[in-house]
Each structure stands twice: as structure tokens, then as C-alpha cells.
Design a protein around this motif. Structure first.
Motif, PDB file in Angstrom:
ATOM      1  N   ALA A 115       0.836  -1.210   0.000  1.00 43.46           N
ATOM      2  CA  ALA A 115       0.000   0.000   0.000  1.00 43.46           C
ATOM      3  C   ALA A 115       0.869   1.258   0.000  1.00 43.46           C
ATOM      4  O   ALA A 115       0.554   2.236  -0.697  1.00 43.46           O
ATOM      5  CB  ALA A 115      -0.926  -0.006   1.216  1.00 43.46           C
ATOM      6  N   LEU A 116       1.957   1.253   0.751  1.00 46.42           N
ATOM      7  CA  LEU A 116       2.876   2.400   0.747  1.00 46.42           C
ATOM      8  C   LEU A 116       3.517   2.590  -0.629  1.00 46.42           C
ATOM      9  O   LEU A 116       3.667   3.716  -1.098  1.00 46.42           O
ATOM     10  CB  LEU A 116       3.958   2.218   1.814  1.00 46.42           C
ATOM     11  CG  LEU A 116       3.495   2.390   3.257  1.00 46.42           C
ATOM     12  CD1 LEU A 116       4.600   1.976   4.224  1.00 46.42           C
ATOM     13  CD2 LEU A 116       3.057   3.818   3.514  1.00 46.42           C
ATOM     14  N   GLU A 117       3.881   1.483  -1.271  1.00 44.12           N
ATOM     15  CA  GLU A 117       4.422   1.543  -2.634  1.00 44.12           C
ATOM     16  C   GLU A 117       3.433   2.207  -3.587  1.00 44.12           C
ATOM     17  O   GLU A 117       3.773   3.098  -4.348  1.00 44.12           O
ATOM     18  CB  GLU A 117       4.670   0.124  -3.156  1.00 44.12           C
ATOM     19  CG  GLU A 117       6.052  -0.360  -3.102  1.00 44.12           C
ATOM     20  CD  GLU A 117       6.134  -1.770  -3.673  1.00 44.12           C
ATOM     21  OE1 GLU A 117       5.403  -2.110  -4.634  1.00 44.12           O
ATOM     22  OE2 GLU A 117       6.940  -2.529  -3.147  1.00 44.12           O
ATOM     23  N   GLN A 118       2.191   1.710  -3.548  1.00 42.32           N
ATOM     24  CA  GLN A 118       1.160   2.233  -4.448  1.00 42.32           C
ATOM     25  C   GLN A 118       0.883   3.700  -4.162  1.00 42.32           C
ATOM     26  O   GLN A 118       0.669   4.490  -5.082  1.00 42.32           O
ATOM     27  CB  GLN A 118      -0.115   1.405  -4.326  1.00 42.32           C
ATOM     28  CG  GLN A 118       0.052   0.007  -4.876  1.00 42.32           C
ATOM     29  CD  GLN A 118      -1.102  -0.918  -4.540  1.00 42.32           C
ATOM     30  OE1 GLN A 118      -1.880  -0.654  -3.632  1.00 42.32           O
ATOM     31  NE2 GLN A 118      -1.204  -2.016  -5.275  1.00 42.32           N
ATOM     32  N   SER A 119       0.921   4.090  -2.915  1.00 48.34           N
ATOM     33  CA  SER A 119       0.718   5.483  -2.540  1.00 48.34           C
ATOM     34  C   SER A 119       1.835   6.354  -3.095  1.00 48.34           C
ATOM     35  O   SER A 119       1.593   7.455  -3.586  1.00 48.34           O
ATOM     36  CB  SER A 119       0.658   5.609  -1.016  1.00 48.34           C
ATOM     37  OG  SER A 119       0.558   6.961  -0.634  1.00 48.34           O
ATOM     38  N   ALA A 120       3.058   5.870  -3.024  1.00 48.62           N
ATOM     39  CA  ALA A 120       4.203   6.629  -3.542  1.00 48.62           C
ATOM     40  C   ALA A 120       4.092   6.809  -5.056  1.00 48.62           C
ATOM     41  O   ALA A 120       4.372   7.890  -5.582  1.00 48.62           O
ATOM     42  CB  ALA A 120       5.511   5.928  -3.180  1.00 48.62           C
ATOM     43  N   VAL A 121       3.680   5.763  -5.754  1.00 48.48           N
ATOM     44  CA  VAL A 121       3.508   5.857  -7.212  1.00 48.48           C
ATOM     45  C   VAL A 121       2.398   6.856  -7.536  1.00 48.48           C
ATOM     46  O   VAL A 121       2.537   7.702  -8.416  1.00 48.48           O
ATOM     47  CB  VAL A 121       3.203   4.470  -7.831  1.00 48.48           C
ATOM     48  CG1 VAL A 121       2.783   4.595  -9.274  1.00 48.48           C
ATOM     49  CG2 VAL A 121       4.428   3.573  -7.706  1.00 48.48           C
ATOM     50  N   GLY A 122       1.299   6.792  -6.792  1.00 50.88           N
ATOM     51  CA  GLY A 122       0.192   7.728  -6.996  1.00 50.88           C
ATOM     52  C   GLY A 122       0.612   9.158  -6.724  1.00 50.88           C
ATOM     53  O   GLY A 122       0.226  10.078  -7.438  1.00 50.88           O
ATOM     54  N   ALA A 123       1.434   9.356  -5.699  1.00 46.50           N
ATOM     55  CA  ALA A 123       1.912  10.702  -5.378  1.00 46.50           C
ATOM     56  C   ALA A 123       2.787  11.238  -6.501  1.00 46.50           C
ATOM     57  O   ALA A 123       2.741  12.422  -6.826  1.00 46.50           O
ATOM     58  CB  ALA A 123       2.675  10.685  -4.058  1.00 46.50           C
ATOM     59  N   GLY A 124       3.563  10.356  -7.122  1.00 44.74           N
ATOM     60  CA  GLY A 124       4.398  10.782  -8.252  1.00 44.74           C
ATOM     61  C   GLY A 124       3.551  11.254  -9.420  1.00 44.74           C
ATOM     62  O   GLY A 124       3.860  12.262 -10.059  1.00 44.74           O
TER      63      GLY A 124
END
Length: 152
Positions: free
Chosen positions: A76-85
């Protein structure tokens, strides 16, 4: 790219492996204290056996909890980081349209600067995209882990 489930499995195996190879001086001390109590007659052999079993079961429960809870959290943290990018890229493009080619707000008309935020400039500046996220991730992979930025 790997699936969410395979990432969770990889994280789970990594976490379990890290927990399995940890130094555990507290359990060693527990065993020594139980053995001393048993040798001195302060505790009977059956009670010592039961206490050792439940102490080990407590550790197994903690490891299983980490294997269950931590991998989906990391994904979930990975996906959040990608979304933030992606959000940052969209914001960068929006900013570029708002400020125009020269980076200033609006255009000079006589002695005043007119700012028109209702429509983008006719020629928006080229915005360079962020580094390729996939390439960036490949360099940061360590046994299936991706570095997650925690800038708040």
C-alpha cells in the motif's frame, strides 16, 4: 511488473526470514533461567516444558502477525508513492500552464502585468517528466523491497 499478491508473498518471505535469523538473547536467557530453576528444584520439569513451549509460541505468533500485516502495508505504501508521483507530475504540468513560457505570472500590458488564470498560455513550456519510476525502482529493489519516501 509483479502482481500485488506476488509482492505481498515476497515481502512476507523476506520478513519471516529476517525474523528467523535475528539474534534472540532474551529467549536464550529465558531458557537459562528455566534450566537453573529446574536444576535448583524451584520448578518441576513439566512446568519448565510448558513455559518454554508457550514462550516459543508467543514468538511464532509475533512472526506470523508480521508476515500477515506488514506485506500488504508495504505494498500500500508503494502504491501510494507511485500515486503521489503521478499527482506531482499533474501538478507540475498545471503549474507550467499557469506561469507561461518565461515562468512569470501573466504578461505585461503597459505598466501593469495582466494575469489570466482562466485559460492556459498559448504555448505552455515543456515540462520534463520525473525520472522513470520503473527504472528508479529497479535500482532500489532489495529482495523485493522498494524504498518509500516519507516526506510529509
Amino acid at each position: 511488473m509483479t502482481s500485488k499478491r506476488s509482492r505481498e508473498t515476497a515481502y512476507g518471505e523476506l520478513i519471516a526470514g529476517l525474523l528467523d535469523v535475528r539474534a534472540d538473547p532474551a529467549s536464550q536467557r529465558f531458557d537459562a533461567e528455566i534450566a537453573a530453576a529446574e536444576d535448583e528444584g524451584r520448578i518441576d520439569p513439566q512446568t519448565a516444558k510448558v513455559l518454554r513451549w508457550w514462550q516459543r509460541e508467543s514468538i511464532r505468533g509475533l512472526v506470523e502477525h508480521a508476515r500477515t500485516v506488514v506485506p500488504p502495508t508495504l505494498v500500500a505504501l508503494e502504491q501510494s508513492a507511485v500515486g503521489a508521483g503521478a499527482e506531482t507530475e499533474a501538478s507540475s504540468q498545471s503549474w507550467a500552464r499557469a506561469v507561461g513560457d518565461d515562468g512569470s505570472w501573466g504578461r505585461a500590458v503597459g505598466d501593469e502585468t495582466v494575469v489570466d488564470l482562466t485559460s492556459p498560455p498559448s504555448t505552455a513550456p515543456a515540462v520534463s517528466p520525473p525520472a522513470d519510476l520503473a527504472e528508479h525502482r529497479r535500482r532500489l529493489l532489495v529482495a523485493g523491497l522498494t524504498r518509500v519516501r516519507t516526506d510529509h
